[in-house]
Scaffold this active site. Structure first.
Site, mmCIF file in Angstrom:
data_model
loop_
_atom_site.group_PDB
_atom_site.id
_atom_site.type_symbol
_atom_site.label_atom_id
_atom_site.label_comp_id
_atom_site.label_asym_id
_atom_site.label_seq_id
_atom_site.Cartn_x
_atom_site.Cartn_y
_atom_site.Cartn_z
ATOM 1 N N LYS A 22 42.270 -56.023 -21.742
ATOM 2 C CA LYS A 22 41.431 -55.818 -22.933
ATOM 3 C C LYS A 22 42.211 -56.200 -24.192
ATOM 4 C CE LYS A 22 41.312 -51.578 -24.784
ATOM 5 N NZ LYS A 22 41.639 -51.420 -26.209
ATOM 6 N N ASN A 23 43.477 -55.780 -24.257
ATOM 7 C CA ASN A 23 44.241 -55.970 -25.496
ATOM 8 C C ASN A 23 44.822 -57.373 -25.651
ATOM 9 O OD1 ASN A 23 43.568 -53.422 -26.208
ATOM 10 N ND2 ASN A 23 45.578 -52.517 -25.777
ATOM 11 N N CYS A 116 41.543 -42.729 -35.976
ATOM 12 C CA CYS A 116 40.920 -42.374 -34.680
ATOM 13 C C CYS A 116 41.669 -41.157 -34.150
ATOM 14 C CB CYS A 116 40.987 -43.548 -33.717
ATOM 15 S SG CYS A 116 42.642 -43.854 -33.107
ATOM 16 N N ARG A 121 46.148 -44.809 -38.278
ATOM 17 C CA ARG A 121 45.978 -46.235 -37.929
ATOM 18 C C ARG A 121 45.720 -47.111 -39.166
ATOM 19 N NH1 ARG A 121 44.059 -46.602 -32.480
ATOM 20 N NH2 ARG A 121 44.955 -48.680 -32.473
ATOM 21 N N ASP A 307 50.634 -46.628 -24.466
ATOM 22 C CA ASP A 307 49.322 -46.579 -23.797
ATOM 23 C C ASP A 307 49.424 -46.054 -22.367
ATOM 24 O OD1 ASP A 307 47.846 -49.536 -25.362
ATOM 25 O OD2 ASP A 307 48.231 -47.501 -26.071
ATOM 26 N N ARG A 399 35.217 -48.165 -22.725
ATOM 27 C CA ARG A 399 35.670 -49.158 -23.722
ATOM 28 C C ARG A 399 36.736 -50.066 -23.133
ATOM 29 N NH1 ARG A 399 37.286 -46.886 -29.380
ATOM 30 N NH2 ARG A 399 37.791 -49.090 -29.439
#
Ligand code: EPZ
Length: 419
Positions: A22-23, A116, A121, A307, A399
């Site tokens: 995803k990233n 978030c 952030r 993560d 997500r």
């Protein structure tokens, strides 16, 4: 709102296919704005964030053509360089279009992403970097407006006060079309940054040093199309490595990239897991001797990834001994610990340090997901817990994890999505 029901206590055995990252996909999608030619991307994970970014590109003016194993993007004609609040509020990585739009269109108007669950952030380093390339930045009613000089962005020297992944990616993209040379100092070294640079080079960009702390870019007048396969997701890989260990099973992860997960492999071996890499795209994880607690500190790549912190904390609850988890990247990334405590984990928090005492018996209960990786942590804990764990707010999971329940069911987990 959908929930996940997990009946714990079942060791997992079999093969798990790893999806595209995803990233890495998010900056790659943003990069398609840099050219009027066709960019074909392969191995895009089918997750909410990728669909959100694709919608944003269409809003800006890109034509998107999907096929079974790839997606084509064509950003030509009059683009509307705006990332509206209703999209950015659901995905802060929308700020990744700031650099490409400033570089390609000479202007961009992007809703300021809020904070978030894991932290405030800010994007101040993104904005400072654009100023270093000659852009004028102003804030207007919750939006950031970036305006390039009349002749376009100008190459400059950018030094990040601390490595920023999307900041490095944003400015790397902007620099490809800036006049002259740009130097990005203290740049992020994540594999996702390198994958983006590889795509940009295929498009005609002139980049040296991606993956190191200093990246040099020689601007070009325009970029062309490319055909690029996204790298495998190293965080998904680490998540399933923990699933094997915490369930007491034996999993083979196919389509992985072991060199991107070395920090996680090393830590899991220290905890007593038998981790092997039989070939360049396969990782196997089995339980050898009883698991033992190990300390972990999150760092920018090539350190242990933030993560993976939540997932690893879940594993530490099932290890003999005490583990200190030190989170150095984000200021509020222990929300999952509170939910693990409700399942019976013995965890104390002191600022950026969490102390985990194992091995504790976890009991299934209702738990609340707060962000993408905290959700994964709670699923992993549910695999080890006695009885039923119900994970609420699983939109967080959707997500960034492609078909997580399907992939776990396929290796023996009793897990299902419940409306
Ligand atoms: C990327 O976020 C990832 N997201 C995050 O993954 C990941 O946790 C993070 O990098 C760290 O590895 C994407 O790639 C889409 P940073 P990013 O800028 O770029 C501070 C997930 O779960 N900072 O590297 O936003 C920031 O607050 C997500 O997939 C500033 O102060 O993270 C943080 O403390 C979560 N000013 C630190 O730097 C800035 O302008 C590192 O953040 C930018 C960042």
């Amino acid at each position: 709102m959908q929930k996940l029901h997990i009946e714990g206590g079942r060791p997992l055995f079999g093969h798990v296919p790893i999806s595209g990252a995803k990233n890495a996909a998010l900056p790659a999608l943003a990069a398609t704005l840099l050219t009027a030619d066709t960019v074909r991307l392969r191995r895009l994970p089918n997750v909410v964030d990728i669909r959100t970014m694709t919608t944003l590109l269409q809003n800006i003016g890109s034509a998107v053509k999907r096929s079974p194993d790839s997606c084509e993007f064509v950003a030509k004609g009059d683009l509307d360089p705006v990332a509206p609040y209703d999209l950015v509020k659901t995905m802060r990585a929308s700020s990744l279009v700031l650099g490409p739009l400033a570089g390609r269109c000479g202007r961009a108007r992007v809703s300021l992403p809020g904070g978030c669950a894991i932290g405030s952030r800010p994007i101040d380093m993104h904005l400072a970097g654009l100023r270093s390339l000659g852009a004028t930045i102003r804030q207007d009613r919750g939006y950031i407006e970036a305006l390039a000089p009349r002749g376009g962005l100008v190459g400059g020297r950018i030094h990040f006060r601390r490595p920023t992944v999307t900041g490095t990616e944003d400015l790397l993209m902007a620099a490809t079309l800036a006049k002259g040379e740009s130097v990005l100092g203290n740049a992020a070294r994540e594999p996702e940054v390198v994958d983006l640079a590889n795509l940009l080079i295929k498009m005609g960009a002139r980049i040296r040093g991606a993956g190191t702390s200093t990246i040099r870019v020689e601007g070009v007048a325009e970029l062309g199309g490319a055909d690029h396969a996204i790298i495998p997701d190293r965080i998904e890989t680490g998540t399933y490595m923990v699933a094997a260990a915490i369930s007491g099973g034996d999993l083979t992860l196919d389509g992985a990239q072991p060199e991107h997960v070395q920090p996680v492999i090393r830590k899991m071996r220290s905890a007593g897991c038998e981790v092997e890499t039989p070939d360049a795209t396969t990782i196997t994880v089995a339980n050898g001797r009883p698991l033992i607690s190990v300390d972990v500190t999150t760092r920018e790549h090539p350190g242990f990834p933030t993560d993976m912190q939540a997932q690893f904390m879940a594993l530490m609850t099932q290890c003999e001994g005490e583990s200190t988890v030190h989170e150095t990247v984000f200021e509020n990334r222990f929300m999952h610990a509170l939910e693990l405590q409700r399942m019976g984990a013995a965890i104390t928090i002191d600022g950026s340090f969490a102390n985990v005492r194992g091995k504790t018996r976890l009991s299934g209960t209702d738990v609340m997901a707060s962000d993408l990786r905290a959700s994964a942590c709670l699923v992993l804990a549910g695999l080890a817990a006695e009885g039923r764990t119900v994970v609420h707010r699983i939109y967080h999971l959707q997500r960034g994890y492609e078909r997580l329940a399907d992939k776990l069911q396929a290796v023996g987990a009793n897990i299902r999505v419940v409306d």
